[in-house]
Motif scaffolding. Structure first.
Motif, short mmCIF file in Angstrom:
data_model
loop_
_atom_site.label_atom_id
_atom_site.label_comp_id
_atom_site.label_asym_id
_atom_site.label_seq_id
_atom_site.Cartn_x
_atom_site.Cartn_y
_atom_site.Cartn_z
N LYS A 42 26.61 129.97 30.11
CA LYS A 42 25.69 131.00 29.40
C LYS A 42 25.01 130.33 28.41
O LYS A 42 25.05 130.35 27.05
N LEU A 43 23.93 129.46 28.95
CA LEU A 43 23.08 128.57 28.17
C LEU A 43 21.73 129.42 28.08
O LEU A 43 21.14 129.99 29.08
N LEU A 44 21.06 129.07 27.02
CA LEU A 44 19.52 129.63 27.00
C LEU A 44 18.91 128.57 27.89
O LEU A 44 19.16 127.62 28.45
N MET A 45 17.73 129.53 28.14
CA MET A 45 17.29 129.05 29.55
C MET A 45 16.33 127.68 29.49
O MET A 45 17.02 126.93 30.58
N ARG A 83 19.14 125.19 29.83
CA ARG A 83 19.79 125.37 31.20
C ARG A 83 18.86 124.59 32.15
O ARG A 83 19.26 123.70 33.00
#
Lengths: 327, 527
Positions: free
Chosen positions: B394-397, B400
């Motif tokens: 669940k990383l920020l875009m 990621r």
């Protein structure tokens, strides 16, 4: 040759005869001509659309909050405090992407309409990825709307599978051109997006009765999940729906526009969003091309006339459309 | 509408006319072109047979442009071997590096170099000014095989030639004089050894050159051997040897055999410096090399308009072969865009990103397609799998995407290294795969798979690959590459075609399929 081949494709002449609007012509002759670039933002940002509609007294789902910054996420639990059902929606998303419909709370988890569950931190993550632009049209930073969940009108009870049906009305220069009822399916995971496998049914503009139908670009007459006939349903408050659609297209000066309206069991028709690049499958749902009606509107209105039009004309054209369907 | 259509029609007409006129005018002038006086065109051909390949790298020195000569065209054919061209900075040479392809035990390397010899009206320095480092100076002063420095005989000769009063350039002149007058050209069985040449007073060309190197190095003047060819018609051209001495920051060419000091006729084409071998390898191996030279009539496509004409700006073939390669790639890009546009707007195939297919195709144009395909699929599969795992973090875009980019780079490098380990030598161009494009494609694939299902994601992926393949098939065609390079005006015609497609309002091919039910159905509710 011609007798065998149309099973797999139609000849261009056949499509022309039926007045089918292709994507190239839609872009060149209708989007470029009728939709000035500067008004796209009114349609592309749902938060903006809602504000404009509310200012003009057009019913929209109640907004609980608009989250614009990552910092706002800290107030998330306060915003949803005491609310068991709500919708999380990217302001710049399209095709129902990134929309979460929360239908209940369950031991600290939230039930999503499609049958899954999500935790508060999962919700926070979903909102933060949306803010960073995962679902927006060009990957730009986005806002997130938290709003009232719409309870489908009882008339749709049998037709809706895992989601809420909506009606889309295609308006051109202030007149309704074609309409369809979009029904979620298992394939569309509860979303009313035709690309993802929702069923759409044509709506007779005059009577508000459904007919025809399309599923994955193929003509159908039954719901693929339940086998129930999708035709012959009368949309409640149809005149009201048409009137609201006319008002929206008068306020938002986009010449060629798709207006999505949901019918809430309690509040009646609510404008969900407007689409400045509406798709073309509506033609399959209605078994009829868009072009003849669009051309009739153009010939009735001189090009200098502004976008709004008299109610008389709207009804005239609805009549034209009806005649066409019956001919 | 009408106004726009007229504008579009005029733009297209102007573009087509301008483009065609330019092409026609240039074609005409090309056919009428004559070589300026004193300029000649030669073709040097290498034919190297490698009957027993064992592996390991083989370096083949190839000609490069000099102030007097320009390699304006070259072609290579290499069966059973993989090839890359590298430039060695220190000795100003170019090398074709060849490696056997696994499963091939016999290879043949054929190369043609078309060289334009310029007229010698204005004398130019044959080599650019260079500042040698201490190590380089040491290198050019040391003893090597057949170049015996510390021999008393050599010291004795040198002491006769020098005295304390004279400076280095005078010493150099004396050494040159000694080698050209006191050593005579030997016949059969003559020595090619430096010491032997000095002792016997007769030697081969190589022996005389080495003798001069020995004397120079003993006198602490850096000197090196040059191997090359004289451009004269010969079916079996002999390698020639001469010497370059480092004096006042220039490498001066000296040929004791023919008596050239400080400058050479332009017909001397250097191939390799510092060695007698054109073909060289760390392994011992057998090869048969044949070099031939013939004079060419200037072909009609050869542009030999007088220099410094403005018109020449459009002639990209005057640039060096290396530059031409890059320019050809750039010129092919709009062509790839045209193909992509046709697929998207006329056929209606969906692709990830607008120019992704064209860019993927372009990175394969010069790569060996097998290694390209292997690297491509390794990167793609690992990328997509890694993206699935990253979902859990669940990383920020942006973060990621950057992680995926890092993984893509790592995979690519690993894939290249693994291929090398397995003996399947990868071509360097495979690494040119547009990594950022790949990253975006992996991301879009995942989002589409998540949002619209795997079926849709694979459909768009297949569309992207199909368009990329079509682009590749067209862009790989050698004639097209030559054509766009010879006539950059073609881009105007390309733009005209793009404008025409941009105004195409007819049905897309896939719509004939998509809307077929409307054409079939009656009026209402029939399926």
């Amino acid at each position: 040759m011609r007798a065998i081949l149309p099973r797999f494709w139609a000849w261009p002449s056949q499509l022309r005869k039926r007045g089918v609007l292709g994507i190239n012509r839609r872009n060149l002759n209708y989007l470029f001509e009728a939709n000035p670039r500067s008004v796209y933002k009114l349609a592309d940002d749902k938060a903006v659309t809602k504000t404009i509609c509310r200012e003009h007294g057009i019913p929209v789902p109640e907004t609980y909050a608009v989250i614009k910054r990552f910092g706002d996420l800290q107030q998330l639990s306060e915003i949803i405090d005491g609310r068991d059902e709500f919708v999380v929606k990217p302001a710049g998303g399209s095709g129902g992407r990134g929309v979460l419909v929360i239908i209940a709370r369950n031991n600290g988890l939230f039930d999503i309409a499609n049958g899954q569950m999500i935790s508060l931190s999962g919700l926070r993550y979903h909102i933060s990825t949306t803010l960073s632009g995962l679902y927006s049209l060009a990957g730009q930073p986005d806002h997130v709307i938290l709003e009232q969940r719409i309870v489908p009108h009882p008339v749709f009870e049998k037709l809706a599978v895992r989601g809420t049906p909506d009606t889309r009305i295609i308006m051109y220069r202030g007149s309704p051109v074609m309409a369809m009822l979009r029904l979620p399916t298992k394939a569309s995971k509860g979303r009313a997006n035709l690309h993802q496998g929702a069923v759409a049914v044509g709506i007779n503009l005059q009577t508000g009765q459904t007919f025809g139908g399309v599923y994955f670009d193929r003509a159908v007459t039954i719901h693929p999940d339940t086998g129930i006939d999708v035709g012959g349903v009368t949309i409640p408050c149809w005149d009201e729906v048409l009137r609201i659609a006319g008002n929206v297209s008068n306020i938002i000066k986009i010449g060629y526009i798709g207006i999505d309206i949901m019918l809430d069991a309690q509040h009646g028709p609510l404008v969900l969003e407007v689409n400045a690049r509406p798709g073309l499958s509506v033609q399959i749902a209605n078994r009829c091309g868009l072009l003849p009606t669009l051309q009739q509107i153009d010939s009735k209105l001189s090009s200098s006339t502004p976008v709004d039009a008299s109610k008389k004309l709207v009804l005239d054209l609805a009549q034209v459309h009806l005649n066409q369907n019956l001919s | 509408m009408v106004k726009e259509q007229r504008l579009v029609a005029w733009t297209v007409v102007i573009l087509v006319i301008t483009g065609s006129l330019c092409i026609a005018a240039r074609l005409k002038s090309l056919y009428r072109a004559r070589l300026p006086r004193g300029e000649t065109v030669w073709r040097l051909t290498y034919d190297i047979d490698l009957p027993a390949l064992k592996g390991g790298k083989i370096h083949i020195a190839i000609p490069d442009s000099t102030p007097y000569s320009r390699v304006f065209r070259e072609s290579f054919s290499h069966q059973g071997i993989w090839m890359d061209i590298l430039r060695t900075k220190r000795t100003l040479g170019r090398e074709a590096i060849i490696v056997p392809i696994v499963g091939h035990d016999r290879g043949r390397f054929i190369a043609q170099f078309d060289i334009l010899l310029k007229s010698e009206q204005e004398p130019k320095l044959p080599n650019p000014k260079v500042q040698l480092t201490t190590e380089e100076i040491e290198h050019y002063l040391q003893e090597e095989k057949a170049v015996q420095l510390t021999d008393p005989y050599v010291l004795n000769i040198l002491s006769q030639l020098t005295s304390k009063q004279i400076n280095k350039s005078k010493v150099l002149e004396r050494i040159f004089e000694y080698c050209s007058e006191n050593i005579v050209q030997g016949g059969q069985g003559a020595t090619s050894d430096a010491l032997g040449a000095l002792q016997k007073g007769s030697a081969t060309t190589l022996g005389r050159a080495r003798a001069m190197i020995v004397l120079c190095r003993t006198a602490k003047i850096p000197a090196r051997l040059v191997t090359g060819f004289f451009l004269e018609s010969a079916l079996d051209a002999r390698k020639r040897y001469w010497v370059e001495v480092y004096s006042r920051k220039y490498w001066l060419p000296c040929d004791p055999e023919n008596g050239y000091f400080g400058e050479l006729p332009s017909t001397f084409v250097p191939i390799r410096r510092d060695s007698t071998d054109i073909v060289r390898s760390s392994l011992i191996f057998d090869y048969k090399a044949r070099y031939s030279i013939r004079r060419l009539l200037p072909p009609p496509s050869f542009t030999a308009l007088p220099e410094n004409r403005l018109w020449n700006i459009l002639d990209l073939t005057r640039l060096s072969p290396g530059m031409q390669e890059i320019i050809t790639l750039l010129l092919l890009l709009p062509l790839g865009a045209l193909i992509t546009t046709i697929f998207r707007n006329i056929i209606g195939i969906h692709t990830f990103g607008t120019f992704t297919p064209a860019l993927i195709a372009l990175s394969f144009v010069q790569a060996d397609w097998r290694t390209g395909a292997v690297v491509f699929f390794i990167v793609l599969t690992v990328g997509i799998l890694a993206r699935l795992l990253l979902n859990k973090l669940k990383l920020l875009m942006v973060a990621r995407l950057s992680v995926i980019l890092t993984l893509v780079v790592l995979c690519m490098i690993l894939a290249v290294s693994i291929l090398d380990y397995l003996g399947l030598t990868p071509s360097a161009s495979a690494v040119l795969l547009p990594m950022v494009i790949m990253t975006m494609m992996i991301e879009r694939f995942n989002i589409t798979a998540e949002e619209d299902g795997h079926k849709q994601a694979f459909k768009i992926f297949a569309g992207t690959m199909a368009v990329a393949l079509c682009c590749l098939l067209v862009l790989r065609e050698g004639h097209i590459a030559k054509l766009v390079l010879a006539f950059p005006e073609i881009q105007l015609l390309n733009a005209a075609a793009l404008i025409v497609i941009g105004r195409y309002s007819g049905y897309r091919l896939n719509e004939l399929w998509r809307f077929r039910d409307i054409a079939r159905s009656g009026t209402q509710g029939v399926s």
